[in-house]
Design a protein around this motif. Structure first.
Motif, PDB file in Angstrom:
ATOM      1  N   LEU A   4       0.845  -1.194   0.000  1.00  0.00           N
ATOM      2  CA  LEU A   4       0.000   0.000   0.000  1.00  0.00           C
ATOM      3  C   LEU A   4       0.875   1.236   0.000  1.00  0.00           C
ATOM      4  O   LEU A   4       2.097   1.157   0.137  1.00  0.00           O
ATOM      5  CB  LEU A   4      -0.926  -0.005   1.214  1.00  0.00           C
ATOM      6  N   ILE A   5       0.252   2.377  -0.163  1.00  0.00           N
ATOM      7  CA  ILE A   5       0.962   3.651  -0.179  1.00  0.00           C
ATOM      8  C   ILE A   5       0.462   4.497   0.985  1.00  0.00           C
ATOM      9  O   ILE A   5      -0.742   4.704   1.150  1.00  0.00           O
ATOM     10  CB  ILE A   5       0.731   4.397  -1.506  1.00  0.00           C
ATOM     11  N   ILE A   6       1.408   4.962   1.816  1.00  0.00           N
ATOM     12  CA  ILE A   6       1.065   5.828   2.949  1.00  0.00           C
ATOM     13  C   ILE A   6       1.855   7.121   2.796  1.00  0.00           C
ATOM     14  O   ILE A   6       3.098   7.107   2.812  1.00  0.00           O
ATOM     15  CB  ILE A   6       1.387   5.153   4.294  1.00  0.00           C
ATOM     16  N   LEU A  53      -7.621   7.422   0.240  1.00  0.00           N
ATOM     17  CA  LEU A  53      -7.932   8.129  -1.001  1.00  0.00           C
ATOM     18  C   LEU A  53      -8.294   7.181  -2.129  1.00  0.00           C
ATOM     19  O   LEU A  53      -9.018   7.552  -3.054  1.00  0.00           O
ATOM     20  CB  LEU A  53      -6.729   8.987  -1.404  1.00  0.00           C
ATOM     21  N   ASP A  54      -7.798   5.945  -2.080  1.00  0.00           N
ATOM     22  CA  ASP A  54      -8.065   4.987  -3.156  1.00  0.00           C
ATOM     23  C   ASP A  54      -7.891   3.577  -2.605  1.00  0.00           C
ATOM     24  O   ASP A  54      -7.284   3.367  -1.555  1.00  0.00           O
ATOM     25  CB  ASP A  54      -7.099   5.230  -4.323  1.00  0.00           C
ATOM     26  N   GLY A  55      -8.420   2.605  -3.328  1.00  0.00           N
ATOM     27  CA  GLY A  55      -8.282   1.220  -2.922  1.00  0.00           C
ATOM     28  C   GLY A  55      -9.604   0.603  -2.508  1.00  0.00           C
ATOM     29  O   GLY A  55     -10.673   1.157  -2.761  1.00  0.00           O
ATOM     30  N   GLY A  59     -12.372   6.886   2.364  1.00  0.00           N
ATOM     31  CA  GLY A  59     -12.933   7.778   3.368  1.00  0.00           C
ATOM     32  C   GLY A  59     -12.163   7.758   4.672  1.00  0.00           C
ATOM     33  O   GLY A  59     -11.087   7.165   4.790  1.00  0.00           O
ATOM     34  N   ILE A  60     -12.712   8.431   5.708  1.00  0.00           N
ATOM     35  CA  ILE A  60     -12.098   8.474   7.020  1.00  0.00           C
ATOM     36  C   ILE A  60     -12.244   7.119   7.702  1.00  0.00           C
ATOM     37  O   ILE A  60     -13.346   6.577   7.808  1.00  0.00           O
ATOM     38  CB  ILE A  60     -12.747   9.576   7.890  1.00  0.00           C
ATOM     39  N   GLN A  61     -11.136   6.571   8.163  1.00  0.00           N
ATOM     40  CA  GLN A  61     -11.133   5.277   8.839  1.00  0.00           C
ATOM     41  C   GLN A  61     -10.182   5.336  10.040  1.00  0.00           C
ATOM     42  O   GLN A  61      -9.268   6.161  10.089  1.00  0.00           O
ATOM     43  CB  GLN A  61     -10.667   4.170   7.886  1.00  0.00           C
ATOM     44  N   MET A  62     -10.407   4.428  11.012  1.00  0.00           N
ATOM     45  CA  MET A  62      -9.515   4.306  12.162  1.00  0.00           C
ATOM     46  C   MET A  62      -8.371   3.361  11.782  1.00  0.00           C
ATOM     47  O   MET A  62      -8.595   2.178  11.512  1.00  0.00           O
ATOM     48  CB  MET A  62     -10.263   3.772  13.380  1.00  0.00           C
ATOM     49  N   SER A  63      -7.158   3.865  11.758  1.00  0.00           N
ATOM     50  CA  SER A  63      -6.033   3.094  11.230  1.00  0.00           C
ATOM     51  C   SER A  63      -5.686   1.876  12.084  1.00  0.00           C
ATOM     52  O   SER A  63      -5.132   0.904  11.580  1.00  0.00           O
ATOM     53  CB  SER A  63      -4.801   3.990  11.083  1.00  0.00           C
ATOM     54  N   CYS A  64      -6.000   1.906  13.374  1.00  0.00           N
ATOM     55  CA  CYS A  64      -5.666   0.749  14.220  1.00  0.00           C
ATOM     56  C   CYS A  64      -6.588  -0.433  13.951  1.00  0.00           C
ATOM     57  O   CYS A  64      -6.239  -1.583  14.217  1.00  0.00           O
ATOM     58  CB  CYS A  64      -5.714   1.134  15.694  1.00  0.00           C
ATOM     59  N   MET A  65      -7.778  -0.158  13.425  1.00  0.00           N
ATOM     60  CA  MET A  65      -8.764  -1.218  13.185  1.00  0.00           C
ATOM     61  C   MET A  65      -8.780  -1.706  11.741  1.00  0.00           C
ATOM     62  O   MET A  65      -9.513  -2.633  11.411  1.00  0.00           O
ATOM     63  CB  MET A  65     -10.167  -0.706  13.549  1.00  0.00           C
ATOM     64  N   LEU A  66      -7.968  -1.100  10.894  1.00  0.00           N
ATOM     65  CA  LEU A  66      -8.035  -1.380   9.465  1.00  0.00           C
ATOM     66  C   LEU A  66      -6.831  -2.199   9.014  1.00  0.00           C
ATOM     67  O   LEU A  66      -5.690  -1.709   9.037  1.00  0.00           O
ATOM     68  CB  LEU A  66      -8.073  -0.055   8.687  1.00  0.00           C
ATOM     69  N   ASP A  70      -3.856  -4.625  -0.332  1.00  0.00           N
ATOM     70  CA  ASP A  70      -3.254  -4.213  -1.595  1.00  0.00           C
ATOM     71  C   ASP A  70      -4.044  -3.054  -2.207  1.00  0.00           C
ATOM     72  O   ASP A  70      -5.281  -3.049  -2.200  1.00  0.00           O
ATOM     73  CB  ASP A  70      -3.247  -5.371  -2.588  1.00  0.00           C
ATOM     74  N   GLY A  71      -3.301  -2.082  -2.757  1.00  0.00           N
ATOM     75  CA  GLY A  71      -3.924  -0.994  -3.480  1.00  0.00           C
ATOM     76  C   GLY A  71      -4.390   0.170  -2.639  1.00  0.00           C
ATOM     77  O   GLY A  71      -4.882   1.174  -3.172  1.00  0.00           O
ATOM     78  N   MET A  72      -4.267   0.077  -1.322  1.00  0.00           N
ATOM     79  CA  MET A  72      -4.690   1.193  -0.477  1.00  0.00           C
ATOM     80  C   MET A  72      -3.789   2.404  -0.693  1.00  0.00           C
ATOM     81  O   MET A  72      -2.565   2.278  -0.789  1.00  0.00           O
ATOM     82  CB  MET A  72      -4.632   0.798   1.009  1.00  0.00           C
ATOM     83  N   VAL A  73      -4.390   3.579  -0.743  1.00  0.00           N
ATOM     84  CA  VAL A  73      -3.654   4.841  -0.773  1.00  0.00           C
ATOM     85  C   VAL A  73      -4.109   5.628   0.447  1.00  0.00           C
ATOM     86  O   VAL A  73      -5.267   6.061   0.536  1.00  0.00           O
ATOM     87  CB  VAL A  73      -3.919   5.627  -2.068  1.00  0.00           C
TER      88      VAL A  73
END
Length: 642
Positions: A4-6, A53-55, A59-66, A70-73
């Motif tokens: 993924l891309i961060i 932003l993509d994948g 939208g807004i998400q909690m990063s600890c729960m996600l 592949d493909g996440m931006v």
């Protein structure tokens, strides 16, 4: 592995890794309160918001729960994510008392850091604050409930991770309260971890309250000396006083936590009764005078009783450097006996354990946490190694059965951490062969050397609990030099003098020996009976190395200078001796602090060796021990082979 891309950085991480942890791997820190690596994610604080932003998710998400996919931006700096985090901080601060100037957490408070980093600098709320009444939780933990931000870390650690049952969460919505049903001392032997795990100042160390700010402390990476497990710690000192001890992460050993014995065992270092200056027949003397007297009496001993009448004694609590140099000292003095253990049985048990364990079958605490079957053999882990009991609980939480074998494995130890266990009489009754990762934890207090040796047949990894922080190292050296215990040496009838370096001598032995020298930092009975006393530096006052129960050598660093704490200066150091113990040091120029004479034990041994005509010792680690030179005190340590 998902890629993924961060923040425009491509990241590839193992499956199941959260976006928050993935960001950490490339140095991007996402603010969070409720998440902790040892406790996992619950999404309670809502502060770790990011924008996808993509994948597959947007939208807004909690990063600890996600979980990373592949493909996440991912953007951690998107205006929507920043606004979300700012609003979360603002509502968390709605009822906070804003008492940072008087809070002991100041300087190490995540709430402070994230409030500033989140952009919340102007208070808009003008309503009445919600307030709570604090509880008395015992002599170690201070409770300040009004600072709570409801992250649930404390109760998740105390109940889920440590298995405590006398502390929890009560109420609902804005009325949530973390504490006990009734005031009283916290019962868990791991309750002190609430101090480290709380991201605000709700739980602070009462023993160091109002004594210093975080930036005032002298700190260094260290290793706990109160059992053989070698838990990693950070001692914090100020003005020559050890104020508190914090846990230091080492995934291979203690993980993120330590027990209360290791956290609150600071009194011995600050004890005013500690040996602080050299003594000869009870009189304070200089170091040169003490060493001269020692050499003179050793010579007289040899003239009176003949060669070989002296025993040089180390111990399982003496750092590896000192124990290694004892052999040189014994040779230079012409000592008839070199001993690493005072008692016959203790030495035999440790030697059996050291011979049993190799790199392939020695179990670390990480191995115990990941085991699918745990056997506790003739051991009460509460006394012999509390953090091992916490490791066993983690294995049990993941489905591993726990077997208590023998008369000295009480069921109460399992109840201490709310763990179910099966009691058996013999190790042979445990079906070890059906498990993939079994571990047998063997106590050495109540097991015979023969029983320990028989564990070599067990189809499992072995963890032996030993009698001191460097017992394994002492066992290796005893085997290398073929030494006997002091008890056996005295029983042979030829010992008339003992030089004990941080060794605990049985009370009946000194009465049978006319000459006794004690080098120590503890006010032991041996020190009280010794004719010559040489003060040594405590583990927080010197660099050194311990070898833990699995054979892992770990370096600790000097965290504070030797000397009387300012609050404990004896009256003789004050301008008016008739006044009570002062709270300010004497206004006298000195080259060393009062009571600052203690020296590292290995340097005392090296100096004595030199005075006997031996070589000057600049580096204790030579030969098979050279691998320990330059050992990183913040690393995982080095496994030694028997």
């Amino acid at each position: 592995m998902p890629k993924l891309i961060i923040d425009h950085i491509t990241v590839e991480v193992p499956a199941g890794t959260s976006v928050l942890e993935a960001a950490k791997t490339v140095g991007i820190w996402i603010p969070h309160f409720c998440y902790h690596p040892a406790l996992g994610s619950v999404g309670a604080c809502r502060l770790c918001a990011v924008k996808l932003l993509d994948g597959p998710v947007k939208g807004i998400q909690m990063s600890c729960m996600l979980p990373a996919q592949d493909g996440m931006v991912v953007s951690t700096t998107d205006p929507d994510a920043l606004k979300m985090r700012s609003l979360v901080i603002e509502w968390l601060m709605t009822n906070h008392p804003h008492d940072c100037p008087v809070c002991d957490e100041g300087g190490e408070c995540l709430l402070q850091d994230y409030t500033v980093a989140g952009g919340h600098g102007i208070r808009r709320f003008e309503g009445k604050k919600r307030t709570h009444v604090n509880q008395e939780l015992g002599p170690y933990i201070q409770h300040e409930m009004n600072r709570c931000i409801q992250c649930y870390r404390c109760v998740r650690f105390y109940q889920e991770y440590a298995g405590g049952s006398d502390f929890g969460v009560m109420g609902s919505a804005r009325r949530v309260y973390y504490g006990r049903f009734q005031e009283g001392t916290l019962e868990s032997p791991f309750s002190g971890n609430l101090v480290d795990i709380c991201p605000t100042g709700v739980f602070t160390d009462k023993t160091a309250r109002f004594r210093a700010r975080y930036w005032d402390y002298e700190m260094a990476p260290s290793v706990c000396p109160w059992c053989s497990l070698g838990c990693n710690t950070v001692p914090a000192a100020r003005y020559r006083e050890l104020l508190k001890t914090m846990a230091r992460e080492n995934p291979a050993v203690n993980g993120h936590f330590i027990c209360d014995r290791g956290r609150f065992g600071n009194a011995a270092v600050n004890d005013p009764a500690r040996p602080r200056v050299p003594l000869v027949d009870g009189e304070e003397v200089s170091w040169d005078a003490a060493l001269d007297a020692l050499m003179l009496r050793v010579t007289e001993l040899g003239d009176t009783y003949g060669p070989g009448s002296l025993a040089v004694v180390g111990s399982p609590r003496l750092a590896l450097e000192g124990n290694i140099l004892l052999a040189r000292l014994a040779e230079a003095l012409g000592a008839g006996h070199l001993c690493y253990f005072a008692g016959r049985e203790e030495g035999a048990r440790v030697s059996a354990a050291a011979s049993l364990l190799s790199g392939s079958n020695a179990a670390s605490m990480a191995d115990v946490r990941n085991a699918d079957c745990v056997v506790i053999l003739e051991a009460d882990l509460r006394a012999e190694g509390p953090m091992m009991l916490l490791a066993v609980r983690q294995a049990w939480r993941h489905g591993a059965p726990v077997f208590l074998v023998g008369n000295h494995s009480p069921l109460d130890q399992a109840r201490t951490v709310s763990m179910e266990a099966i009691e058996l009489s013999f190790l042979e009754e445990v079906p070890l062969a059906i498990f993939e990762r079994p571990v047998v934890i063997c106590g050495t207090r109540n097991n015979t050397p023969a029983a320990i040796e028989l564990l070599a047949r067990a189809e499992a990894k072995i963890a032996c609990l030993l009698p001191g922080p460097n017992a394994f190292g002492a066992g290796l050296l005893a085997q290398e030099h073929g030494s006997v215990s002091l008890e056996e040496a005295v029983a042979s009838g030829g010992v008339k003098g003992i030089i004990a370096i941080e060794a605990d001598i049985p009370e009946d032995l000194p009465a049978r020996v006319p000459f006794l020298v004690a080098a120590d930092w503890l006010p032991t009975e041996t020190v009280r009976q010794a004719g010559i006393v040489l003060p040594t530096a405590a583990w927080v006052e010197a660099d050194g190395t311990y070898v833990n129960n699995e054979g892992r050598a770990q370096r600790f660093r000097k965290a504070m200078a030797s000397g009387f704490p300012i609050r404990g200066l004896p009256a003789r150091y004050h301008a008016s001796p008739d006044k009570p113990v002062p709270f300010h040091p004497p206004r006298v120029h000195r080259s060393a602090p009062p009571g600052g004479e203690p020296r590292p034990a290995w340097r005392i041994v090296a100096e004595l060796t030199k005075r006997c005509g031996g070589d000057t010792v600049a580096e204790p680690f030579e030969g098979r021990w050279e691998v320990l030179r330059g050992l990183d005190p913040e690393g995982k340590g080095v496994r030694l082979q028997p």
